[in-house]
Motif scaffolding. Structure first.
Motif, PDB file in Angstrom:
ATOM      1  N   LEU A   4     -21.200  85.904  74.109  1.00  0.00           N
ATOM      2  CA  LEU A   4     -21.945  85.273  73.018  1.00  0.00           C
ATOM      3  C   LEU A   4     -22.103  86.235  71.845  1.00  0.00           C
ATOM      4  O   LEU A   4     -22.112  87.460  72.019  1.00  0.00           O
ATOM      5  CB  LEU A   4     -23.339  84.867  73.519  1.00  0.00           C
ATOM      6  N   LYS A   5     -22.221  85.627  70.657  1.00  0.00           N
ATOM      7  CA  LYS A   5     -22.513  86.436  69.470  1.00  0.00           C
ATOM      8  C   LYS A   5     -23.960  86.146  69.074  1.00  0.00           C
ATOM      9  O   LYS A   5     -24.498  85.062  69.381  1.00  0.00           O
ATOM     10  CB  LYS A   5     -21.585  86.021  68.310  1.00  0.00           C
ATOM     11  N   SER A   6     -24.591  87.086  68.400  1.00  0.00           N
ATOM     12  CA  SER A   6     -25.982  86.874  67.975  1.00  0.00           C
ATOM     13  C   SER A   6     -26.094  85.585  67.159  1.00  0.00           C
ATOM     14  O   SER A   6     -27.047  84.821  67.303  1.00  0.00           O
ATOM     15  CB  SER A   6     -26.444  88.082  67.133  1.00  0.00           C
ATOM     16  N   SER A   7     -25.073  85.296  66.362  1.00  0.00           N
ATOM     17  CA  SER A   7     -25.120  84.074  65.520  1.00  0.00           C
ATOM     18  C   SER A   7     -25.094  82.800  66.376  1.00  0.00           C
ATOM     19  O   SER A   7     -25.555  81.743  65.953  1.00  0.00           O
ATOM     20  CB  SER A   7     -23.936  84.054  64.556  1.00  0.00           C
ATOM     21  N   ASP A   8     -24.579  82.902  67.621  1.00  0.00           N
ATOM     22  CA  ASP A   8     -24.557  81.719  68.518  1.00  0.00           C
ATOM     23  C   ASP A   8     -25.964  81.365  68.986  1.00  0.00           C
ATOM     24  O   ASP A   8     -26.247  80.241  69.368  1.00  0.00           O
ATOM     25  CB  ASP A   8     -23.732  82.027  69.800  1.00  0.00           C
ATOM     26  N   ILE A   9     -26.847  82.394  69.039  1.00  0.00           N
ATOM     27  CA  ILE A   9     -28.106  82.195  69.787  1.00  0.00           C
ATOM     28  C   ILE A   9     -29.366  82.423  68.949  1.00  0.00           C
ATOM     29  O   ILE A   9     -30.465  82.137  69.394  1.00  0.00           O
ATOM     30  CB  ILE A   9     -28.142  83.148  71.013  1.00  0.00           C
ATOM     31  N   CYS A  10     -29.194  82.933  67.702  1.00  0.00           N
ATOM     32  CA  CYS A  10     -30.387  83.394  66.957  1.00  0.00           C
ATOM     33  C   CYS A  10     -31.364  82.270  66.623  1.00  0.00           C
ATOM     34  O   CYS A  10     -32.544  82.511  66.409  1.00  0.00           O
ATOM     35  CB  CYS A  10     -29.963  84.147  65.697  1.00  0.00           C
ATOM     36  N   ASP A  11     -30.889  80.993  66.600  1.00  0.00           N
ATOM     37  CA  ASP A  11     -31.848  79.923  66.240  1.00  0.00           C
ATOM     38  C   ASP A  11     -32.273  79.078  67.444  1.00  0.00           C
ATOM     39  O   ASP A  11     -32.988  78.086  67.294  1.00  0.00           O
ATOM     40  CB  ASP A  11     -31.245  79.022  65.148  1.00  0.00           C
ATOM     41  N   ILE A  12     -31.867  79.480  68.634  1.00  0.00           N
ATOM     42  CA  ILE A  12     -32.190  78.678  69.839  1.00  0.00           C
ATOM     43  C   ILE A  12     -33.709  78.539  70.014  1.00  0.00           C
ATOM     44  O   ILE A  12     -34.233  77.443  70.199  1.00  0.00           O
ATOM     45  CB  ILE A  12     -31.558  79.306  71.105  1.00  0.00           C
ATOM     46  N   ILE A  67     -26.634  92.513  72.907  1.00  0.00           N
ATOM     47  CA  ILE A  67     -26.392  91.448  71.920  1.00  0.00           C
ATOM     48  C   ILE A  67     -27.741  91.187  71.256  1.00  0.00           C
ATOM     49  O   ILE A  67     -28.704  90.811  71.924  1.00  0.00           O
ATOM     50  CB  ILE A  67     -25.867  90.156  72.577  1.00  0.00           C
ATOM     51  N   THR A  68     -27.818  91.391  69.967  1.00  0.00           N
ATOM     52  CA  THR A  68     -29.087  91.179  69.257  1.00  0.00           C
ATOM     53  C   THR A  68     -29.616  89.779  69.579  1.00  0.00           C
ATOM     54  O   THR A  68     -28.868  88.804  69.566  1.00  0.00           O
ATOM     55  CB  THR A  68     -28.859  91.294  67.730  1.00  0.00           C
ATOM     56  N   ASP A  69     -30.897  89.712  69.906  1.00  0.00           N
ATOM     57  CA  ASP A  69     -31.598  88.455  70.204  1.00  0.00           C
ATOM     58  C   ASP A  69     -31.305  87.893  71.593  1.00  0.00           C
ATOM     59  O   ASP A  69     -31.920  86.907  71.987  1.00  0.00           O
ATOM     60  CB  ASP A  69     -31.272  87.333  69.187  1.00  0.00           C
ATOM     61  N   PHE A  70     -30.388  88.489  72.353  1.00  0.00           N
ATOM     62  CA  PHE A  70     -30.059  87.893  73.665  1.00  0.00           C
ATOM     63  C   PHE A  70     -31.290  87.888  74.570  1.00  0.00           C
ATOM     64  O   PHE A  70     -31.736  86.832  75.026  1.00  0.00           O
ATOM     65  CB  PHE A  70     -28.904  88.641  74.327  1.00  0.00           C
ATOM     66  N   SER A  71     -31.861  89.059  74.853  1.00  0.00           N
ATOM     67  CA  SER A  71     -33.007  89.131  75.781  1.00  0.00           C
ATOM     68  C   SER A  71     -34.197  88.339  75.251  1.00  0.00           C
ATOM     69  O   SER A  71     -34.849  87.602  75.995  1.00  0.00           O
ATOM     70  CB  SER A  71     -33.411  90.590  75.999  1.00  0.00           C
ATOM     71  N   LYS A  72     -34.439  88.430  73.961  1.00  0.00           N
ATOM     72  CA  LYS A  72     -35.573  87.719  73.353  1.00  0.00           C
ATOM     73  C   LYS A  72     -35.381  86.209  73.485  1.00  0.00           C
ATOM     74  O   LYS A  72     -36.321  85.469  73.803  1.00  0.00           O
ATOM     75  CB  LYS A  72     -35.656  88.110  71.860  1.00  0.00           C
ATOM     76  N   THR A  73     -34.152  85.751  73.308  1.00  0.00           N
ATOM     77  CA  THR A  73     -33.850  84.310  73.417  1.00  0.00           C
ATOM     78  C   THR A  73     -33.982  83.836  74.860  1.00  0.00           C
ATOM     79  O   THR A  73     -34.564  82.776  75.120  1.00  0.00           O
ATOM     80  CB  THR A  73     -32.437  84.030  72.886  1.00  0.00           C
ATOM     81  N   VAL A  74     -33.488  84.649  75.800  1.00  0.00           N
ATOM     82  CA  VAL A  74     -33.631  84.281  77.224  1.00  0.00           C
ATOM     83  C   VAL A  74     -35.117  84.159  77.569  1.00  0.00           C
ATOM     84  O   VAL A  74     -35.558  83.176  78.169  1.00  0.00           O
ATOM     85  CB  VAL A  74     -32.934  85.316  78.121  1.00  0.00           C
ATOM     86  N   ALA A 110     -27.992  90.932  82.036  1.00  0.00           N
ATOM     87  CA  ALA A 110     -26.551  90.630  81.905  1.00  0.00           C
ATOM     88  C   ALA A 110     -25.801  91.845  81.386  1.00  0.00           C
ATOM     89  O   ALA A 110     -26.195  92.429  80.365  1.00  0.00           O
ATOM     90  CB  ALA A 110     -26.344  89.468  80.951  1.00  0.00           C
ATOM     91  N   ASP A 111     -24.710  92.190  82.099  1.00  0.00           N
ATOM     92  CA  ASP A 111     -23.765  93.148  81.492  1.00  0.00           C
ATOM     93  C   ASP A 111     -22.592  92.314  80.967  1.00  0.00           C
ATOM     94  O   ASP A 111     -22.688  91.094  80.830  1.00  0.00           O
ATOM     95  CB  ASP A 111     -23.357  94.229  82.508  1.00  0.00           C
ATOM     96  N   ASP A 112     -21.459  92.951  80.722  1.00  0.00           N
ATOM     97  CA  ASP A 112     -20.344  92.187  80.127  1.00  0.00           C
ATOM     98  C   ASP A 112     -19.687  91.237  81.124  1.00  0.00           C
ATOM     99  O   ASP A 112     -18.965  90.326  80.740  1.00  0.00           O
ATOM    100  CB  ASP A 112     -19.270  93.166  79.598  1.00  0.00           C
ATOM    101  N   LYS A 113     -19.933  91.495  82.403  1.00  0.00           N
ATOM    102  CA  LYS A 113     -19.227  90.689  83.408  1.00  0.00           C
ATOM    103  C   LYS A 113     -20.103  89.606  84.041  1.00  0.00           C
ATOM    104  O   LYS A 113     -19.645  88.510  84.348  1.00  0.00           O
ATOM    105  CB  LYS A 113     -18.706  91.618  84.532  1.00  0.00           C
ATOM    106  N   ARG A 114     -21.394  89.939  84.264  1.00  0.00           N
ATOM    107  CA  ARG A 114     -22.239  88.973  84.974  1.00  0.00           C
ATOM    108  C   ARG A 114     -23.616  88.874  84.340  1.00  0.00           C
ATOM    109  O   ARG A 114     -24.155  89.853  83.826  1.00  0.00           O
ATOM    110  CB  ARG A 114     -22.382  89.359  86.454  1.00  0.00           C
ATOM    111  N   PHE A 115     -24.194  87.684  84.434  1.00  0.00           N
ATOM    112  CA  PHE A 115     -25.557  87.414  83.964  1.00  0.00           C
ATOM    113  C   PHE A 115     -26.269  86.823  85.178  1.00  0.00           C
ATOM    114  O   PHE A 115     -25.877  85.766  85.683  1.00  0.00           O
ATOM    115  CB  PHE A 115     -25.508  86.424  82.807  1.00  0.00           C
ATOM    116  N   VAL A 116     -27.276  87.549  85.688  1.00  0.00           N
ATOM    117  CA  VAL A 116     -27.918  87.096  86.931  1.00  0.00           C
ATOM    118  C   VAL A 116     -29.442  87.075  86.815  1.00  0.00           C
ATOM    119  O   VAL A 116     -30.032  87.773  85.994  1.00  0.00           O
ATOM    120  CB  VAL A 116     -27.536  88.003  88.123  1.00  0.00           C
TER     121      VAL A 116
END
Ligand code: 2YC
Length: 284
Positions: A4-12, A67-74, A110-116
């Motif tokens: 994912l890119k930050s732009s994919d998730i920043c407005d979720i 990934i900027t915003d990934f953890s915050k979005t989760v 999540a690392d580059d291979k798995r998100f658990v």
């Protein structure tokens, strides 16, 4: 697996309420409701337990890094869905240690291979790819008002498509497998044959024929515009975990409320429901 890119998730986080209402309109259930359907658990019980279930979302710097915003979005998705979630103020190993020291109930990372997601009390693990396939199949079952005995096309026979196919078989759908390479479809059909009678799983190598035959579709490919607009009918129902979305914006306009797609929401919510409710597997 598409990164994912930050732009994919920043407005979720800002759109969660609206998306939840859209899911309710399309499937009759909310994010949590669809996740409970995927996990075959009672929604009331989940809503009673989730507020006291503490989940640490831990940023991971390995590989291509944060990934900027990934953890915050989760964490936002988890809180919206009723869980007591927070982003750890440390990352990587220190974040895991802190989760244990704080007596958190679970971690998500999540690392580059798995998100658990991992339940720290009973060691149960939810893998994003497996849960995402399952929860989008659950959304399709709800959209179809019961997909039993209907032909459901699974486009993309990777980990997400495999999990979706297994879930569709559990809903007693007839599964049609398509992949742009013959091998993954053959391998998946072979692994599914142990789960279902031969005639319940077939391979279709001609996508156009598959789309004409199947009213309900799981689009689980990492490619955009895999479903040509000319083959999209208003009666179709599409659940699309694939990133980027395999349906063009014009195709989305034709489908209107018969398309479910998101990049994190359903998978994250179902991961949390899964690690909250999954019973520890007895050691064989
Ligand atoms: O910010 C972080 O902690 C990063 N290490 C997160 C990396 C996520 C990489 N995976 C993806 O972008 C997606 C997953 C959300 C599911 C499949 N690919």
């Amino acid at each position: 697996m598409t990164r994912l890119k930050s732009s994919d998730i920043c407005d979720i986080a800002l759109r969660l309420e609206k998306y939840d209402q859209q899911l309710l309109k399309i499937t009759g259930r909310t994010l949590v409701g669809i996740a409970c359907h995927a996990c075959n658990v009672d929604e009331r019980t989940v809503r009673q337990k989730s507020p006291s279930f503490l989940i640490d979302v831990i940023p991971v710097t390995s590989g291509q890094g944060i990934i900027t915003d990934f953890s915050k979005t989760v964490a936002s998705i988890l809180k919206f869905s009723g869980f007591n979630a927070r982003v750890s103020d440390t990352h990587d190993t220190a974040g895991i240690v802190q989760a244990y020291e704080n007596r958190s109930d679970a971690v998500m990372m999540a690392d580059d291979k798995r998100f658990v997601g991992i339940n720290l009390n009973n060691r149960c693990v939810a893998d994003n790819s497996e849960v995402t396939g399952r929860v989008f199949a659950a959304a399709l079952d709800l959209m179809a008002k019961g997909i039993k005995d209907r032909d459901a096309l699974v486009m993309g026979c990777g980990p997400v498509g495999k999990a979706a196919a297994i879930a569709l078989l559990s809903f007693n759908a007839r599964v049609v497998l398509y992949d742009n390479r013959p091998e993954p479809a053959r391998i998946l059909q072979k692994s599914l044959s142990a789960l279902a009678p031969e005639n319940q799983v077939r391979i279709e190598e001609d996508l156009e024929k598959a789309l004409l035959d199947c009213q309900y579709i799981i689009e689980a490919t990492p490619v955009q515009n895999t479903i040509p607009e000319k083959l999209i009918s208003g009666r179709m129902g599409i659940a699309a975990p694939g990133v980027p979305l395999g349906v063009s914006s014009k195709g989305c306009g034709i489908l209107k409320d018969r398309l479910v797609h998101d990049k994190l929401e359903l998978g994250v919510t179902a991961m949390a429901v899964s690690i909250l409710t999954q019973k520890e597997e007895t050691r064989s």
